[in-house]
Design an enzyme around this catalytic site. Structure first.
Site, PDB file in Angstrom:
ATOM      1  N   PRO G   9       0.787  -1.230   0.000  1.00 28.15           N
ATOM      2  CA  PRO G   9       0.000   0.000   0.000  1.00 28.15           C
ATOM      3  C   PRO G   9       0.823   1.286   0.000  1.00 28.15           C
ATOM      4  CG  PRO G   9      -0.833  -1.531   1.643  1.00 28.15           C
ATOM      5  CD  PRO G   9       0.419  -2.126   1.088  1.00 28.15           C
ATOM      6  N   ASN G  10       0.379   2.248  -0.782  1.00 30.21           N
ATOM      7  CA  ASN G  10       0.930   3.606  -0.829  1.00 30.21           C
ATOM      8  C   ASN G  10       2.275   3.717  -1.545  1.00 30.21           C
ATOM      9  OD1 ASN G  10      -1.192   4.893   0.718  1.00 30.21           O
ATOM     10  ND2 ASN G  10      -0.358   3.816   2.487  1.00 30.21           N
ATOM     11  N   ARG G  17       5.785  13.624  -6.995  1.00 27.79           N
ATOM     12  CA  ARG G  17       5.876  14.952  -7.588  1.00 27.79           C
ATOM     13  C   ARG G  17       7.288  15.456  -7.830  1.00 27.79           C
ATOM     14  NH1 ARG G  17       1.289  16.090  -3.548  1.00 27.79           N
ATOM     15  NH2 ARG G  17       2.845  14.766  -2.600  1.00 27.79           N
ATOM     16  N   TYR G  22      14.992  14.999  -8.660  1.00 25.72           N
ATOM     17  CA  TYR G  22      15.845  14.099  -7.901  1.00 25.72           C
ATOM     18  C   TYR G  22      16.319  12.876  -8.671  1.00 25.72           C
ATOM     19  CZ  TYR G  22      13.994  16.955  -4.160  1.00 25.72           C
ATOM     20  OH  TYR G  22      13.643  18.005  -3.379  1.00 25.72           O
ATOM     21  N   ASN G  73       8.171  -5.414  -0.937  1.00 25.17           N
ATOM     22  CA  ASN G  73       8.198  -4.263  -0.034  1.00 25.17           C
ATOM     23  C   ASN G  73       6.761  -4.119   0.442  1.00 25.17           C
ATOM     24  OD1 ASN G  73       8.020  -1.819   1.224  1.00 25.17           O
ATOM     25  ND2 ASN G  73       9.418  -0.778  -0.195  1.00 25.17           N
ATOM     26  N   ALA G  76       3.206  -0.557   4.757  1.00 25.72           N
ATOM     27  CA  ALA G  76       2.659  -0.591   6.115  1.00 25.72           C
ATOM     28  C   ALA G  76       2.178  -1.975   6.521  1.00 25.72           C
ATOM     29  CB  ALA G  76       1.511   0.410   6.226  1.00 25.72           C
ATOM     30  N   GLU G  97      12.595  -9.479   1.738  1.00 24.08           N
ATOM     31  CA  GLU G  97      11.836  -8.296   2.168  1.00 24.08           C
ATOM     32  C   GLU G  97      12.718  -7.061   1.963  1.00 24.08           C
ATOM     33  OE1 GLU G  97      11.587  -8.230   6.404  1.00 24.08           O
ATOM     34  OE2 GLU G  97       9.874  -6.868   6.484  1.00 24.08           O
ATOM     35  N   HIS G  99      12.932  -2.728   2.376  1.00 19.53           N
ATOM     36  CA  HIS G  99      12.365  -1.445   2.818  1.00 19.53           C
ATOM     37  C   HIS G  99      13.251  -0.322   2.299  1.00 19.53           C
ATOM     38  CE1 HIS G  99       9.405  -3.248   5.393  1.00 19.53           C
ATOM     39  NE2 HIS G  99      10.338  -4.087   5.786  1.00 19.53           N
ATOM     40  N   ARG G 106      12.584   4.819  12.658  1.00 16.70           N
ATOM     41  CA  ARG G 106      11.247   5.425  12.595  1.00 16.70           C
ATOM     42  C   ARG G 106      10.404   5.127  13.840  1.00 16.70           C
ATOM     43  NH1 ARG G 106       8.935   4.502   6.772  1.00 16.70           N
ATOM     44  NH2 ARG G 106       7.591   6.205   7.495  1.00 16.70           N
ATOM     45  N   ARG G 110       6.760   0.704  13.881  1.00  9.59           N
ATOM     46  CA  ARG G 110       7.363   0.146  12.656  1.00  9.59           C
ATOM     47  C   ARG G 110       8.533  -0.796  12.969  1.00  9.59           C
ATOM     48  NH1 ARG G 110       4.760   3.181   8.574  1.00  9.59           N
ATOM     49  NH2 ARG G 110       4.576   5.357   9.157  1.00  9.59           N
TER      50      ARG G 110
END
Lengths: 143, 143, 143, 143, 143, 143, 143, 143, 143, 143, 143, 143
Positions: G9-10, G17, G22, G73, G76, G97, G99, G106, G110
């Site tokens: 998700p996300n 943007r 970058y 990945n 959440a 896995e 990240h 964090r 998490r």
């Protein structure tokens, strides 16, 4: 023999409206019963209620050399007033902690008492009669 | 009026060797004081001690229809006997929990009580006089 | 010198079926080894097993004035019997706690011992020989 | 048969000043008793003390192929040295953990042992005799 | 096929006074339903209730070689009897744990079960019918 | 470009005896693979192993102005060396933490890492190849 | 050789943007880099992103017999999807896995990963290059 | 009067590059200020820094009979060195713990100190002047 | 009577490859047994599996007025789906939670169930027969 | 330069009866020493004690624009007054927290300080001299 | 101005059957009140409900560049959806979290919100009027 | 309709110096906005601020029979005043808890509220407008 009876925050609201109906359940009634018991046991009592932690400490400091025992219902302060804990350990006379209700049946945050380890003992859940038993114990255990 | 007084594990060892010296501090002395207080209040008492959780439960079951109140010092069972908790909630008469010492000043594992939420109330730290106050409360609060 | 050897719940089932094959591993074999060791050290032993917490307490109470040391394997009671904790602190003779297996390698609920702080010391994970070392220590440390 | 006896940080300070008075209680005395017991059992011992976790690991690595058992009193490292835990699991010989005092009676941070689950077993609270029992067990359990 | 049905502390008080009214809810009624179900499935049952943890262990030891399955409602012992845990792991026959009520809806101290990890499986919250389902499973899963 | 490769306590024991059989699994083999990878990437490596937390810190201090990146497998120190945490935060070059095994599958005390929050990133569970990926990342991410 | 690359998700919002500025930081750029790396290594990749836990499970089920490795990945979901944990353990191919950020720096919620114990290994904090290293490892470790 | 000033791991890196600019902030500057203060107070100081826990213990052992007080900034060891705790309790002279920063404002793992309960007192958050206040206290409180 | 049987995430993978060998252990076999049992009890069943928490909720909403009972094996959702908890409390029909394995023997994160307090009861560890017992209970307890 | 010295609840009782014997240990003596030190440093001090949390806050609010530093011994309020925490963060002048005793050696509920993270630094366990060192630091660190 | 109103799992069931009787309490009624309030404030609203966490995320992604504020009642997702937390932090518009009931009075697992720290603010316990206050705030605070 | 607006400790310091610049952000400005809103809604407000927990309780006691609703921002008392909790439960009128900032984003000790379970509802993070929304709700929800 002189005994100090202290009531903590909000205890003055106890039974405020239900007086006449339920008999001995208003704050004034409890205090009358305490005074009667004191007369019967032949001791002097001073009764003091405050919503201010600091005022309860001030009263204990003021009576530090002129008191033979204390009965305290610290109300909500029971659960966080480390200052009351320190004060009860600093005064030279014995204290009995009283709770009207059975705190073990209430919310978890009421299960910790900072007053219990600083008091001689505790009476909980026995209603207003708990104060009378506490007075009686202070008198009889000193004989 | 009939009252059951229960002593849990190891309480029979209380004051075992220091008898004559300290006055009313052996287990036998405590029981004598309880009997005297009962006579004075005009009630019948049965006193029972056991080191077996099951035997205390059996006694409560046996007296389930023939008892008006119970005074219990559950000793170490206080802190883990969920069976005692269940039993005290199942019997129809009120119970007062008594502890000789102030458990709040002792080891952390003694700060949890499974008996308190199942009892009417608790008296702790007031020594052997705690039993007498409990008896008195059972009698007076039923009047 | 008299030594009490106590086995807690279920220890009588130890090695119940695998006798002849594995040599000294049944409950009877362990007890024979303890008795042999006692003879060699010149001390008297009483060996007692029970599945009842109360019966272990009764036995300790019964021997309270007639015992010089105790070796106890409390089995599962190790982890919840506060009554055993209280009893071992009340008796006047020293106790050594023994565990056949290395409890630190087992389930987390076995990592807490209510017996250890009440005993002189603990021997864990050294099998049936742990009992013999405990006996030897009770004898040698008293000389 | 060769046995390594390891003493962790600060153990060299043990009984440093109270020697002559209390008999066998200085660090040197403990080591002498260990050597005597070894002679009696017919085994070779190497005794090593260090305040450095790394030096204890180096010693175990050095003896990895030339040792039949280890007796270790890890001192304070007991409670945080995961490196010692890993090392004791990596070496091929059995280890017995020894503590002079009954750690279960001390501060809560001493109740966790990273060494216990990596050792065969543990002897705690039996004083300097604990080392001798550990040696005896290493010898007898290998026969 | 022989099946042992064990009831723990206080379960004998179940539905003690409300008999005739609520139909199948007294302890005797539950046992009658179990016996009926057993007859229907063609198996033998022994039903045993005790308030003593030790007596439940003794019963399991006694039947260790003469039993094909066990249905147990450990009552309050569920939550603290590590001895029952050990015993159920030691006996050679399968056990199904049964609870009358849905323990997940009750006090937090009832959320931990020492019996569940030692049993084959658990049936909770399905009332007295839970015993019958357990019996049926023991019979059907062995076919 | 100069890279420091640090191995913590006990890593020198890795694959100690199973050499020839399993191919690239001894500590020497891992180091050879690292050196080969470095040559291929055109960077210089210094490889250092120690069982002493202090020696690893000393090495990092010594190279503080003469290093472009660090690959560290802190071994057991991962879980308690706050000093290593502080040091990795103080040095000006990036660090990649490497673990041979998947620590998330091991004992709970290995789930906390004091090194991870002080490192750029972590590679775990990918065996000896983890070191090579870390080296590659240090080189590629600086281009 | 076929490899499945899953984004939770996300992750599709990543670098949404800030593209041109970058360089390689948008989600599309990351996927392009993955495809390039796959071509270079001579393997086939399928890239799939979803905000639905169930859709990620469906995809893994669909490819269960037609995949040689997975790079995931989980975003959440890492911290609460026990269903993903179960699925990764059920599929026959290895998973790495990844990240983008160093999760150890964090928020505390998490720090727990339900994916790590079900994966072969983890790469965290090494940015988009982490995906490439994971691909490379899947290919090289199978050779 | 002789005072030992100990600096733990990584403290030698303090202010390493920012010297001339910020005035008295490098490690050398702090030590110069300590020496000046010692001269002014008329006491002898030995200053010792090490990245090795064991070396700090060795130094304390070495000076055990030749020291009147200790000022220690244990750095990261504060939070896990139980060996330092044990050593400070074993030495006969008083110790003051000093921290440059206010540890109560930093990460939670820095809120536990194993040194505080073994020291006379603690000064934290007052920067390099904390060392001077500690020296002054050791001198003045002994007069 | 209409009964909804819900299977949560990954349950469709159950027994996927081991079919013919182990008899009734594939997902299809379980569903066939459920349908057979339903026929025998004279009830209608709808069986639904999904990897999407939302799809399970949608199904329960859809059947809210047209269902007499539910059997649910929530798979991994058991341990974190508060939405499932809320939904089962909102629907008017009773639910029985079923787990194939004994969750009390598995990882600690599987010991918490958000479904149990919202269900009538739970059957765990009794394999595929658990579904049949749940169906039988729904039917018999409604009679 | 103006400095506010605040004493929290019960500190006025300090050394109340043991005056003449122990020298500088009554509350009045401590205040005299503070005033003397202030004179010597050439600063003005206002000393204020109260048993009321609110009165301490009022005093800080009142002096908010007219004070250059504060020395506070919050007594028991240290451990629960989040209001004091908020207030010390809101005032523009620096505060040093002082404790007479070493709180790290006392009851666990005294190990948490809500004042420390809001103060510049803390001095604990150095007795009444702690106040003087705090004053000195406030003066010297502002120069 | 465009505002997104999101309802999480099960909220569509709210007041499902009690419509006409209780006035404005069905889900449809709440949505009508929201639309009316929006008209009155002169803003556009899109109302969206889903039982799928992923669908709520998809909706937020879809509206990422075309929305000025969000009102969300995440239902049960409040307490475990870290994906929702991440998404609300990623979108550029402000969010107000709304709960119909006072979550602080409900089960402990509802006391943790992953949405609160990602939202601008929270309104709880004020019933359906909470949505209207949230809309009003989004409009007024942007003026 | 009469509404009591209570501000707890330190709230009077809010925006104390930044007045003119930021517009409506001083304490006086907030109170002016509250009074204006009250006028607009046609209700009477009494605004009261105190640093003394006891004074807030006294005010609530005084208005117990003469108040229709309360808006309270308890400041730091939120997190420890069990006395405020008790008082809000004892008074007969509804209370809305308001926080200027989003407490869920602040220190962990601010995540617990003793006021929330005693209030009707909570508005947090919406700045001074939160007071106005609370007033509006008290008026509208009573109509």
């Amino acid at each position: 023999m002189k005994i100090l009876v202290l009531h903590g925050p909000n205890l003055n609201l106890f039974g405020r409206r239900e007086t006449a109906i339920y008999g001995l359940t208003t704050f004034a009634d409890i205090n009358r019963a305490i005074e009667e018991q004191a007369r019967e046991l032949g001791v002097e009592v001073e009764i003091f209620q405050s919503n201010h932690e600091g005022a309860l400490l001030d009263k204990l400091h003021e009576r530090i050399d002129d008191c033979d025992g204390c009965v305290i219902n610290p109300g909500a302060l029971t659960h966080y007033s480390i200052a009351l804990h320190d004060c009860l350990k600093a005064v030279p006379f014995p204290t009995v902690e009283v709770h009207l209700s059975n705190v073990a049946r209430r919310e978890p945050f009421r299960h910790q008492s900072f007053v219990s380890p600083a008091a001689e003992g505790t009476i909980a859940g026995l209603g207003w009669r708990g104060y009378l038993l506490a007075l009686r114990w202070l008198v009889e255990s000193r004989q």
